[in-house]
Design a protein around this motif. Structure first.
Motif, PDB file in Angstrom:
ATOM      1  N   MET A  75       0.916  -1.187   0.022  1.00  0.00           N
ATOM      2  CA  MET A  75       0.113   0.078  -0.137  1.00  0.00           C
ATOM      3  C   MET A  75       0.962   1.143  -0.056  1.00  0.00           C
ATOM      4  N   ASP A  76       0.186   2.355  -0.459  1.00  0.00           N
ATOM      5  CA  ASP A  76       0.819   3.742  -0.213  1.00  0.00           C
ATOM      6  C   ASP A  76       0.757   3.963   1.454  1.00  0.00           C
ATOM      7  N   VAL A  77       1.760   4.121   2.124  1.00  0.00           N
ATOM      8  CA  VAL A  77       1.839   4.334   3.535  1.00  0.00           C
ATOM      9  C   VAL A  77       2.154   6.117   3.837  1.00  0.00           C
ATOM     10  N   ILE A  78       0.986   6.801   4.125  1.00  0.00           N
ATOM     11  CA  ILE A  78       1.466   8.114   4.599  1.00  0.00           C
ATOM     12  C   ILE A  78       1.615   8.312   6.136  1.00  0.00           C
ATOM     13  N   VAL A  79       2.960   8.698   6.429  1.00  0.00           N
ATOM     14  CA  VAL A  79       3.131   8.783   7.962  1.00  0.00           C
ATOM     15  C   VAL A  79       2.912  10.521   8.232  1.00  0.00           C
ATOM     16  N   ALA A  80       2.258  10.822   8.970  1.00  0.00           N
ATOM     17  CA  ALA A  80       1.928  12.297   8.968  1.00  0.00           C
ATOM     18  C   ALA A  80       2.020  12.531  10.599  1.00  0.00           C
ATOM     19  N   GLY A  81       2.713  13.007  11.134  1.00  0.00           N
ATOM     20  CA  GLY A  81       2.742  13.337  12.508  1.00  0.00           C
ATOM     21  C   GLY A  81       3.778  12.420  13.332  1.00  0.00           C
ATOM     22  N   ASP A  82       4.305  12.784  14.726  1.00  0.00           N
ATOM     23  CA  ASP A  82       4.840  11.943  15.383  1.00  0.00           C
ATOM     24  C   ASP A  82       4.267  11.065  16.124  1.00  0.00           C
ATOM     25  N   ASP A  83       3.584  11.557  17.073  1.00  0.00           N
ATOM     26  CA  ASP A  83       2.573  10.674  18.099  1.00  0.00           C
ATOM     27  C   ASP A  83       1.006  10.795  17.772  1.00  0.00           C
ATOM     28  N   GLU A  84       0.510  11.648  16.961  1.00  0.00           N
ATOM     29  CA  GLU A  84      -0.692  11.632  16.638  1.00  0.00           C
ATOM     30  C   GLU A  84      -0.641  12.206  15.100  1.00  0.00           C
ATOM     31  N   ILE A  85      -2.151  11.978  14.340  1.00  0.00           N
ATOM     32  CA  ILE A  85      -1.880  12.192  13.115  1.00  0.00           C
ATOM     33  C   ILE A  85      -1.885  13.754  12.944  1.00  0.00           C
ATOM     34  N   HIS A  86      -1.354  14.499  12.083  1.00  0.00           N
ATOM     35  CA  HIS A  86      -1.212  15.781  11.766  1.00  0.00           C
ATOM     36  C   HIS A  86      -1.913  16.191  10.601  1.00  0.00           C
ATOM     37  N   TRP A  87      -3.039  16.504  10.909  1.00  0.00           N
ATOM     38  CA  TRP A  87      -3.866  16.683   9.670  1.00  0.00           C
ATOM     39  C   TRP A  87      -3.540  17.520   8.482  1.00  0.00           C
ATOM     40  N   PRO A  88      -2.874  18.905   8.728  1.00  0.00           N
ATOM     41  CA  PRO A  88      -2.568  19.423   7.520  1.00  0.00           C
ATOM     42  C   PRO A  88      -1.634  18.622   6.845  1.00  0.00           C
ATOM     43  N   THR A  89      -0.468  17.909   7.489  1.00  0.00           N
ATOM     44  CA  THR A  89       0.266  17.103   6.561  1.00  0.00           C
ATOM     45  C   THR A  89      -0.185  16.105   5.984  1.00  0.00           C
ATOM     46  N   ALA A  90      -1.278  15.332   6.685  1.00  0.00           N
ATOM     47  CA  ALA A  90      -1.815  14.271   5.677  1.00  0.00           C
ATOM     48  C   ALA A  90      -2.756  14.659   4.675  1.00  0.00           C
ATOM     49  N   ILE A  91      -3.362  15.779   4.763  1.00  0.00           N
ATOM     50  CA  ILE A  91      -4.265  16.141   3.581  1.00  0.00           C
ATOM     51  C   ILE A  91      -3.339  16.745   2.559  1.00  0.00           C
ATOM     52  N   ALA A  92      -2.303  17.188   3.004  1.00  0.00           N
ATOM     53  CA  ALA A  92      -1.396  17.927   1.946  1.00  0.00           C
ATOM     54  C   ALA A  92      -0.824  16.762   1.196  1.00  0.00           C
ATOM     55  N   ALA A  93      -0.549  15.470   1.860  1.00  0.00           N
ATOM     56  CA  ALA A  93      -0.011  14.411   1.344  1.00  0.00           C
ATOM     57  C   ALA A  93      -0.916  13.850   0.327  1.00  0.00           C
ATOM     58  N   LEU A  94      -2.274  13.651   0.707  1.00  0.00           N
ATOM     59  CA  LEU A  94      -3.115  13.389  -0.280  1.00  0.00           C
ATOM     60  C   LEU A  94      -3.294  14.195  -1.669  1.00  0.00           C
ATOM     61  N   ALA A  95      -3.501  15.579  -1.295  1.00  0.00           N
ATOM     62  CA  ALA A  95      -2.979  16.454  -2.511  1.00  0.00           C
ATOM     63  C   ALA A  95      -1.915  16.232  -3.276  1.00  0.00           C
ATOM     64  N   GLU A  96      -0.675  16.111  -2.686  1.00  0.00           N
ATOM     65  CA  GLU A  96       0.339  15.751  -3.624  1.00  0.00           C
ATOM     66  C   GLU A  96       0.219  14.590  -4.487  1.00  0.00           C
ATOM     67  N   ARG A  97      -0.638  13.697  -4.137  1.00  0.00           N
ATOM     68  CA  ARG A  97      -0.867  12.522  -4.979  1.00  0.00           C
ATOM     69  C   ARG A  97      -2.165  12.940  -5.945  1.00  0.00           C
ATOM     70  N   GLY A  98      -2.620  14.133  -6.001  1.00  0.00           N
ATOM     71  CA  GLY A  98      -3.698  14.535  -6.988  1.00  0.00           C
ATOM     72  C   GLY A  98      -5.093  14.396  -6.345  1.00  0.00           C
ATOM     73  N   HIS A  99      -5.128  13.995  -5.053  1.00  0.00           N
ATOM     74  CA  HIS A  99      -6.301  13.663  -4.314  1.00  0.00           C
ATOM     75  C   HIS A  99      -6.747  14.902  -3.614  1.00  0.00           C
ATOM     76  N   ARG A 100      -7.622  15.660  -4.452  1.00  0.00           N
ATOM     77  CA  ARG A 100      -8.047  17.030  -3.525  1.00  0.00           C
ATOM     78  C   ARG A 100      -9.511  16.835  -3.230  1.00  0.00           C
ATOM     79  N   ARG A 101     -10.271  16.117  -3.996  1.00  0.00           N
ATOM     80  CA  ARG A 101     -11.730  16.014  -3.393  1.00  0.00           C
ATOM     81  C   ARG A 101     -11.819  14.665  -2.699  1.00  0.00           C
ATOM     82  N   VAL A 102     -11.640  14.926  -1.543  1.00  0.00           N
ATOM     83  CA  VAL A 102     -11.524  13.853  -0.336  1.00  0.00           C
ATOM     84  C   VAL A 102     -13.155  13.767   0.396  1.00  0.00           C
ATOM     85  N   GLN A 103     -13.503  12.375  -0.161  1.00  0.00           N
ATOM     86  CA  GLN A 103     -14.835  11.845   0.674  1.00  0.00           C
ATOM     87  C   GLN A 103     -14.517  11.231   1.911  1.00  0.00           C
TER      88      GLN A 103
END
Ligand SMILES: NC(=O)c1ccc[n+]([C@@H]2O[C@H](COP(=O)([O-])OP(=O)(O)OC[C@H]3O[C@@H](n4cnc5c(N)ncnc54)[C@H](OP(=O)(O)O)[C@@H]3O)[C@@H](O)[C@H]2O)c1
Length: 234
Positions: free
Chosen positions: A137-165
């Motif tokens: 799978m494509d594993v996105i690691v965002a944040g140290d000990d909890e998910i950092h949402w700006p990083t996670a969502i930016a990582a989706l956008a980098e992959r072309g995923h801007r419309r997030v359902q």
């Protein structure tokens, strides 16, 4: 009668999106329970909700879901016949949206461990399991000990995923509301008083209080299909 073409127009994402747009979709009973008697959302919203669910999947780049929902509702990769492929092609989207499953423990249905599917986690999740999943799978690691949402969502956008359902569940939704990352809520209100102790559609340790504007409302028999957007800066 709900027309799929009409629904697709009404639920279209904003045009020329310059930033990711996170849309949450839920069904709840009239008294706010996100689960029915079987402990899952099941067919809370009936046929109307099923149709909207399909349209929302058809219109998105990626489906975001919490591991709890993936486990409770036996998630698997979206199949071509679960979306309107012709509409997706017209919109320039891939044949099916991948699933991005959010997890800390990294335990979710094995059907999701497939090429093209994504995992969103943080650096504190089990390292060996992460490496094992990353082989497929494509594993996105965002944040140290909890998910950092700006990083996670930016990582989706980098992959072309801007419309997030985001299909929930309440824990993931609560985290996104808390992080102020929910742009829109599509909520089906089912004609039922559930009582019991079912969860609401969002839960988090803190009150968030984000103001919404009602953008659309469809009455289908006794079911209400509502669409709300976040009022910026409210
Ligand atoms: N009515 C509806 O429309 C609707 C929609 C969706 C779900 N549901 C129902 O909701 C129930 C599940 O509720 P739930 O709150 O447990 O669902 P959930 O949010 O899908 O799952 C919670 C789990 O997802 C992972 N997760 C979520 N947010 C996270 C975060 N910020 N950081 C790290 N991990 C995160 C964790 O997984 P790990 O444990 O793997 O670390 C967590 O235990 C089910 O009964 C389902 O049927 C109803």
């Amino acid at each position: 009668m709900l027309d799929s073409g009409d629904l697709a127009r009404r639920y279209a994402y904003p045009e020329n999106l310059r930033r990711p747009w996170v849309r949450a979709s839920f069904a709840s009973t009239a008294d706010g329970s996100a689960t029915a008697g079987d402990g899952v959302s099941g067919d809370l919203g009936g046929d109307a909700d099923d149709r909207v669910f399909t349209v929302l999947r058809t219109l998105c780049d990626v489906v975001l879901v919490g591991a709890g929902t993936a486990r409770a509702e036996s998630y698997a990769p979206v199949l071509p016949d679960e979306v309107d492929g012709r509409l997706r092609a017209r919109l320039g989207l891939s044949p099916t949206p991948p699933i991005a499953v959010v997890s800390e423990r990294l335990e979710f249905p094995s059907a999701l461990i497939a090429p093209g599917q994504l995992v969103i986690t943080h650096a504190g999740s089990p390292q060996r399991r992460r490496a094992e999943l990353a082989r497929t799978m494509d594993v996105i690691v965002a944040g140290d000990d909890e998910i950092h949402w700006p990083t996670a969502i930016a990582a989706l956008a980098e992959r072309g995923h801007r419309r997030v359902q985001c299909e929930g569940g309440p824990t993931l939704h609560g985290a996104l509301v808390d992080a102020d990352r929910i742009d829109e809520l599509c909520l089906t209100i089912a004609p039922m008083l559930a009582a019991g102790d079912g969860p609401r559609i969002a839960r988090s340790p803190r009150f968030a209080g984000r103001t919404l504007r009602l953008d659309d409302l469809i009455r289908h028999g006794n079911v209400l299909l509502t669409r709300w957007t976040r009022v910026d800066g409210a």
